[in-house]
Design a protein around this motif. Structure first.
Motif, PDB file in Angstrom:
ATOM      1  N   THR A   2      -5.200   7.145   0.018  1.00 10.60           N
ATOM      2  CA  THR A   2      -4.651   6.937  -1.310  1.00 10.60           C
ATOM      3  C   THR A   2      -3.362   6.157  -1.212  1.00 10.60           C
ATOM      4  N   SER A   3      -3.013   5.517  -2.292  1.00  7.76           N
ATOM      5  CA  SER A   3      -1.775   4.757  -2.347  1.00  7.76           C
ATOM      6  C   SER A   3      -0.925   5.337  -3.463  1.00  7.76           C
ATOM      7  N   THR A   4       0.340   5.507  -3.219  1.00 10.40           N
ATOM      8  CA  THR A   4       1.242   6.041  -4.229  1.00 10.40           C
ATOM      9  C   THR A   4       2.049   4.888  -4.810  1.00 10.40           C
ATOM     10  N   MET A  96       5.484  -2.882   7.154  1.00 10.30           N
ATOM     11  CA  MET A  96       5.615  -2.197   8.439  1.00 10.30           C
ATOM     12  C   MET A  96       5.645  -0.679   8.227  1.00 10.30           C
ATOM     13  N   GLN A  97       6.414  -0.219   7.245  1.00 13.50           N
ATOM     14  CA  GLN A  97       6.480   1.221   6.984  1.00 13.50           C
ATOM     15  C   GLN A  97       5.124   1.766   6.554  1.00 13.50           C
ATOM     16  N   GLU A  98       4.419   1.038   5.715  1.00 14.49           N
ATOM     17  CA  GLU A  98       3.103   1.485   5.271  1.00 14.49           C
ATOM     18  C   GLU A  98       2.120   1.487   6.442  1.00 14.49           C
ATOM     19  N   ARG A 103      -0.924   4.672  10.454  1.00 17.16           N
ATOM     20  CA  ARG A 103      -1.151   5.021  11.860  1.00 17.16           C
ATOM     21  C   ARG A 103      -0.885   6.506  12.094  1.00 17.16           C
ATOM     22  N   ASP A 104       0.129   7.049  11.416  1.00 14.46           N
ATOM     23  CA  ASP A 104       0.523   8.439  11.610  1.00 14.46           C
ATOM     24  C   ASP A 104      -0.235   9.419  10.719  1.00 14.46           C
ATOM     25  N   SER A 105      -1.099   8.921   9.845  1.00 14.93           N
ATOM     26  CA  SER A 105      -1.733   9.754   8.821  1.00 14.93           C
ATOM     27  C   SER A 105      -2.854  10.645   9.328  1.00 14.93           C
ATOM     28  N   GLY A 106      -3.262  10.460  10.548  1.00 14.02           N
ATOM     29  CA  GLY A 106      -4.373  11.248  11.067  1.00 14.02           C
ATOM     30  C   GLY A 106      -5.709  10.542  10.927  1.00 14.02           C
ATOM     31  N   VAL A 172      -3.679  -2.818   5.769  1.00 12.18           N
ATOM     32  CA  VAL A 172      -4.635  -2.072   6.592  1.00 12.18           C
ATOM     33  C   VAL A 172      -5.069  -2.935   7.778  1.00 12.18           C
ATOM     34  N   GLY A 173      -5.299  -4.220   7.547  1.00 19.02           N
ATOM     35  CA  GLY A 173      -5.662  -5.124   8.642  1.00 19.02           C
ATOM     36  C   GLY A 173      -4.574  -5.180   9.707  1.00 19.02           C
TER      37      GLY A 173
END
Length: 193
Positions: A2-4, A96-98, A103-106, A172-173
């Motif tokens: 999801t995107s906030t 970069m933050q996104e 990457r860290d989201s599981g 995402v790419g």
């Protein structure tokens, strides 16, 4: 995945009662400065201080002070070259933050690859359905006088979603390409002598 993002006033007017109540709760639990910061960091195009103040539900002068601090801190950029001064985030930093959040989201790299394919397929479906190649070409079809108001609204909504997906595809790419680089480090970096 999801995107906030902060909803615009137009989007808020069309929300269900439950969504509207949660928006009101968010506004009651944040300060004006918090709302300005959230709005400014999520801009997808440069906007004026007045526009940001309106979206954040705060007055112009304190909004401008917050924006100027964000510029001083390197979080926002200011463009004074046009008729009106506009503000916009550092899109590279945002991307970069996104990508790091992804990457860290599981999620696995395979799940992100599947999501990337889904987003691209959705865009291809719109290209085929409307026989256009871009969101603006889709908007251009609104000139067709045979369209009813419901279909015009649908096409506007699709054009906005199309632009959103184009930005998501890039992020995402990037996250997929740089998967190993974006991995969180578990050991502190060694100090060089």
């Amino acid at each position: 995945m999801t995107s906030t993002y902060i909803k615009t006033k137009r989007e808020r007017c069309c929300m269900s009662e439950d969504e509207s109540n949660s928006e009101d709760l968010m506004e009651r639990q944040t300060t004006g400065e918090d709302r300005v910061r959230m709005t400014a960091r999520q801009l997808s195009e440069p906007q004026t201080a007045n526009w940001i103040a309106s979206e954040a539900g705060w007055s112009h002068e304190p909004t401008k002070r917050v924006l100027d601090r964000l510029v001083d801190d390197g979080i926002l950029h200011r463009d004074e070259s046009g008729t009106h001064t506009t503000y916009y985030p550092d899109y590279r930093r945002q991307a970069m933050q996104e990508a790091m959040r992804l990457r860290d989201s599981g999620h696995t790299v395979e799940e992100l690859t599947d999501r990337l394919a889904d987003m691209k397929a959705e865009i291809r479906d719109w290209e085929n359905e409307f026989e256009v190649e871009s969101p603006n070409q889709l908007r251009g079809t609104l000139a067709d006088e045979s369209l009813d108001a419901e279909e015009e609204d649908r096409r506007r909504k699709i054009a906005r979603e199309w632009e959103h997906l184009q930005r998501r595809i890039q992020i995402v790419g990037f996250a997929i390409r740089e998967w190993d680089f974006l991995a969180p480090t578990t050991e502190p970096a060694e100090a060089s002598s």
